[in-house]
Design a protein around this motif. Structure first.
Motif, PDB file in Angstrom:
ATOM      1  N   ILE A 270       0.964  -1.113   0.157  1.00  0.00           N
ATOM      2  CA  ILE A 270      -0.001  -0.175   0.187  1.00  0.00           C
ATOM      3  C   ILE A 270       0.826   1.163  -0.090  1.00  0.00           C
ATOM      4  N   PHE A 271       0.511   2.156  -0.886  1.00  0.00           N
ATOM      5  CA  PHE A 271       1.364   3.414  -0.974  1.00  0.00           C
ATOM      6  C   PHE A 271       0.818   4.485  -0.407  1.00  0.00           C
ATOM      7  N   GLY A 272       1.322   5.344   0.182  1.00  0.00           N
ATOM      8  CA  GLY A 272       0.647   6.512   1.009  1.00  0.00           C
ATOM      9  C   GLY A 272       1.724   7.885   1.083  1.00  0.00           C
ATOM     10  N   ARG A 273       0.841   8.827   1.618  1.00  0.00           N
ATOM     11  CA  ARG A 273       1.345   9.986   1.899  1.00  0.00           C
ATOM     12  C   ARG A 273       1.727   9.995   3.590  1.00  0.00           C
ATOM     13  N   THR A 274       2.796  10.306   4.035  1.00  0.00           N
ATOM     14  CA  THR A 274       2.994  10.252   5.492  1.00  0.00           C
ATOM     15  C   THR A 274       2.310  11.421   5.994  1.00  0.00           C
ATOM     16  N   ASN A 275       2.240  12.775   5.456  1.00  0.00           N
ATOM     17  CA  ASN A 275       1.697  13.836   6.173  1.00  0.00           C
ATOM     18  C   ASN A 275       0.282  13.626   6.014  1.00  0.00           C
ATOM     19  N   LYS A 276      -0.534  13.556   7.225  1.00  0.00           N
ATOM     20  CA  LYS A 276      -1.865  13.427   7.305  1.00  0.00           C
ATOM     21  C   LYS A 276      -2.089  11.966   7.165  1.00  0.00           C
ATOM     22  N   TRP A 277      -1.564  11.180   6.860  1.00  0.00           N
ATOM     23  CA  TRP A 277      -1.931   9.927   6.476  1.00  0.00           C
ATOM     24  C   TRP A 277      -2.846   9.428   5.315  1.00  0.00           C
ATOM     25  N   ARG A 278      -2.442   9.752   4.371  1.00  0.00           N
ATOM     26  CA  ARG A 278      -3.159   9.648   3.154  1.00  0.00           C
ATOM     27  C   ARG A 278      -2.789   8.295   2.394  1.00  0.00           C
ATOM     28  N   LEU A 279      -3.693   7.383   2.235  1.00  0.00           N
ATOM     29  CA  LEU A 279      -3.315   5.977   1.465  1.00  0.00           C
ATOM     30  C   LEU A 279      -3.764   6.104   0.069  1.00  0.00           C
ATOM     31  N   GLY A 280      -3.372   5.711  -0.807  1.00  0.00           N
ATOM     32  CA  GLY A 280      -3.588   5.908  -2.296  1.00  0.00           C
ATOM     33  C   GLY A 280      -3.651   4.923  -3.053  1.00  0.00           C
ATOM     34  N   THR A 281      -2.674   3.942  -3.163  1.00  0.00           N
ATOM     35  CA  THR A 281      -2.700   2.900  -4.125  1.00  0.00           C
ATOM     36  C   THR A 281      -2.512   1.487  -3.492  1.00  0.00           C
ATOM     37  N   LEU A 282      -3.109   0.423  -3.942  1.00  0.00           N
ATOM     38  CA  LEU A 282      -3.147  -0.712  -3.460  1.00  0.00           C
ATOM     39  C   LEU A 282      -2.456  -1.684  -4.503  1.00  0.00           C
ATOM     40  N   VAL A 283      -1.285  -2.315  -4.301  1.00  0.00           N
ATOM     41  CA  VAL A 283      -0.708  -3.189  -5.298  1.00  0.00           C
ATOM     42  C   VAL A 283      -0.889  -4.799  -4.919  1.00  0.00           C
ATOM     43  N   SER A 284      -1.609  -5.336  -5.765  1.00  0.00           N
ATOM     44  CA  SER A 284      -2.112  -6.559  -5.502  1.00  0.00           C
ATOM     45  C   SER A 284      -2.616  -7.607  -6.595  1.00  0.00           C
ATOM     46  N   ASN A 285      -3.286  -8.515  -6.694  1.00  0.00           N
ATOM     47  CA  ASN A 285      -3.647  -9.205  -7.888  1.00  0.00           C
ATOM     48  C   ASN A 285      -5.045  -8.492  -8.524  1.00  0.00           C
ATOM     49  N   PHE A 286      -5.314  -7.471  -7.761  1.00  0.00           N
ATOM     50  CA  PHE A 286      -6.688  -6.585  -8.574  1.00  0.00           C
ATOM     51  C   PHE A 286      -5.909  -5.608  -9.091  1.00  0.00           C
ATOM     52  N   THR A 287      -6.546  -5.071 -10.246  1.00  0.00           N
ATOM     53  CA  THR A 287      -6.384  -4.064 -11.109  1.00  0.00           C
ATOM     54  C   THR A 287      -7.689  -3.319 -11.856  1.00  0.00           C
ATOM     55  N   LEU A 288      -7.457  -2.038 -11.848  1.00  0.00           N
ATOM     56  CA  LEU A 288      -8.414  -1.342 -12.537  1.00  0.00           C
ATOM     57  C   LEU A 288      -8.128  -0.938 -14.012  1.00  0.00           C
ATOM     58  N   LYS A 289      -6.797  -1.459 -14.459  1.00  0.00           N
ATOM     59  CA  LYS A 289      -6.318  -1.486 -15.912  1.00  0.00           C
ATOM     60  C   LYS A 289      -6.290  -0.090 -16.184  1.00  0.00           C
ATOM     61  N   ILE A 290      -5.801   0.959 -15.415  1.00  0.00           N
ATOM     62  CA  ILE A 290      -5.621   2.282 -15.577  1.00  0.00           C
ATOM     63  C   ILE A 290      -4.297   2.533 -16.452  1.00  0.00           C
ATOM     64  N   PRO A 291      -4.042   3.079 -17.385  1.00  0.00           N
ATOM     65  CA  PRO A 291      -2.927   3.325 -18.157  1.00  0.00           C
ATOM     66  C   PRO A 291      -1.641   4.149 -17.302  1.00  0.00           C
ATOM     67  N   LEU A 292      -0.705   3.961 -17.562  1.00  0.00           N
ATOM     68  CA  LEU A 292       0.417   4.434 -16.701  1.00  0.00           C
ATOM     69  C   LEU A 292       1.628   4.993 -17.443  1.00  0.00           C
ATOM     70  N   ILE A 293       2.197   6.117 -17.452  1.00  0.00           N
ATOM     71  CA  ILE A 293       3.150   6.560 -18.430  1.00  0.00           C
ATOM     72  C   ILE A 293       4.604   6.737 -17.207  1.00  0.00           C
ATOM     73  N   THR A 294       5.745   6.154 -17.903  1.00  0.00           N
ATOM     74  CA  THR A 294       6.813   6.128 -17.073  1.00  0.00           C
ATOM     75  C   THR A 294       7.842   6.928 -17.918  1.00  0.00           C
ATOM     76  N   TYR A 295       8.958   7.312 -17.361  1.00  0.00           N
ATOM     77  CA  TYR A 295      10.200   7.783 -18.261  1.00  0.00           C
ATOM     78  C   TYR A 295      11.582   7.250 -17.477  1.00  0.00           C
ATOM     79  N   LYS A 296      12.644   7.297 -18.244  1.00  0.00           N
ATOM     80  CA  LYS A 296      13.726   7.212 -17.757  1.00  0.00           C
ATOM     81  C   LYS A 296      14.787   8.291 -18.641  1.00  0.00           C
ATOM     82  N   ILE A 297      15.796   9.035 -17.937  1.00  0.00           N
ATOM     83  CA  ILE A 297      16.574   9.722 -18.321  1.00  0.00           C
ATOM     84  C   ILE A 297      17.882   8.970 -18.899  1.00  0.00           C
ATOM     85  N   ILE A 298      18.283   8.998 -20.245  1.00  0.00           N
ATOM     86  CA  ILE A 298      19.224   8.209 -20.793  1.00  0.00           C
ATOM     87  C   ILE A 298      20.202   9.252 -21.496  1.00  0.00           C
TER      88      ILE A 298
END
Length: 362
Positions: A270-298
């Protein structure tokens, strides 16, 4: 013996410890008061690892003084008395004896270790001051790795044999506070790569059979793109282990690329923000299939990854699979292209984008 409802690993990043220290303490205290067994994993204070890298190179007395003052100031701010002279004495010795190490990377890894070691000392001391029995633990005595200094891989079997010390502390109702990012190879200190505290947390989560691993930082969770660069990003509430694994390997900033494998199909993250304890993302076997964009500087280029959405792009495609597409752009174009891709995928409009007709098939 105190009956425990659950066992949890909670990792706090450097920004959390430096900027949201009180919130981090209160979260651990809440779990402890609810009779959960809690293992805390910490990064160095924000900015300290970069400072130590410069110190390892220059061996400057001014940088050593800055490093010292950062931790003394933090101790004063957090209202805790700690003695860091032993660590400073060792650090001075290491800086004077680089040639005693088998390689430059081995030497640098040892210098790096002082950030996390002082971080856990601060946090554990403060917990004790609040009446929560806590012990700072140097992962050098827990986490066995290979000899790839600077980016070591954990040996799970050897590490498992060392965890009896954590089990004993948990059974006694104490809170171990463990250095993230660090390990050991043949009596030498190793590090697990930038962001390696996530990796430490997931390894401990698996080997201790915890209920959940919490990854707490200064952002709420995993977003559809880097929120520091892209406008109108969306939080992803649920994402699968496979999606998170692909994203981390393609440059997702929120997660170390080796952090998924140890817990995959075993322990949710579970990913969350420490300030005021806000949890945002659960990583498990369940997904909403929302697209995601990443990048790497090379170098002067940037490799952009689009996960969970098929696309045809007006840029050189360097890798394409069913789950994702990767393409290259000039580093100078990165911000504009990321925003443009995000706008097209999520059907947004923006006055800053006039090139949407170049994209097709998304």
């Amino acid at each position: 013996m105190i009956y425990k409802l659950s066992r949890i690993v909670v990792k706090f990043g450097g920004s959390s410890i430096r900027n949201s220290f009180e919130d981090a303490l209160e979260l651990v205290q809440k779990f402890w008061e609810e009779k959960s067994e809690v293992v805390v994993v910490l990064s160095a204070l924000k900015g300290v690892t970069d400072l130590l890298l410069e110190l390892a190179e220059r061996k400057s007395p001014e940088l050593l003084e800055e490093f010292t003052n950062i931790h003394l100031a933090a101790a004063e701010k957090f209202g805790v008395n700690i003695d860091i002279e032993e660590e400073l004495k060792e650090l001075r010795f290491v800086l004077k004896n680089e040639r005693a190490f088998p390689s430059k990377k081995a030497y640098t890894d040892h210098v790096f270790s002082f950030g996390e070691r002082l971080s856990v000392k601060l946090f554990s001391s403060t917990l004790n001051d609040r009446g929560i029995e806590s012990v700072p633990i140097d992962a050098f005595y827990l986490v066995e790795t290979n000899g790839n200094f600077g980016n070591a891989e954990v040996d799970l079997e050897k590490t498992k044999n060392n965890l009896w010390m954590l089990e004993e502390l948990l059974k006694a109702g104490k809170v171990p506070v463990v250095t993230g990012f660090l390990g050991k190879f043949n009596s030498l200190r190793t590090t697990l790569g930038r962001g390696g505290s996530d990796y430490t947390a997931s390894v401990l989560g698996r080997l201790l059979n915890v209920r959940v691993v919490l990854i707490m930082s200064d952002v709420k969770g995993i977003y559809t793109a880097d929120p520091r660069i892209v406008k109108n990003v969306r939080i992803i509430p649920f994402i699968s282990y496979d999606e998170a694994l692909i994203a981390s390997k393609l440059g997702l900033k929120a997660l170390h690329e080796r952090a998924i494998e140890p817990v995959k199909n075993r322990v949710p993250l579970i990913f969350g923000r420490t300030n005021k304890w806000r949890l945002g993302t659960l990583v498990s076997n369940f997904t909403l299939k929302i697209p995601l964009i990443t990048y790497k500087i090379i170098g002067e280029k940037a490799k952009i990854g689009v996960i969970g959405a098929s696309c045809s792009v007006p840029y050189p495609v360097v890798e394409q699979k069913e789950e994702y597409t990767c393409f290259m752009v000039d580093k100078a174009e990165l911000e504009d292209v990321l925003n443009e891709v995000h706008e097209v995928i999520f059907g947004e409009s923006s006055s800053s984008s006039n090139n949407s007709e170049l994209w097709a098939g998304i």
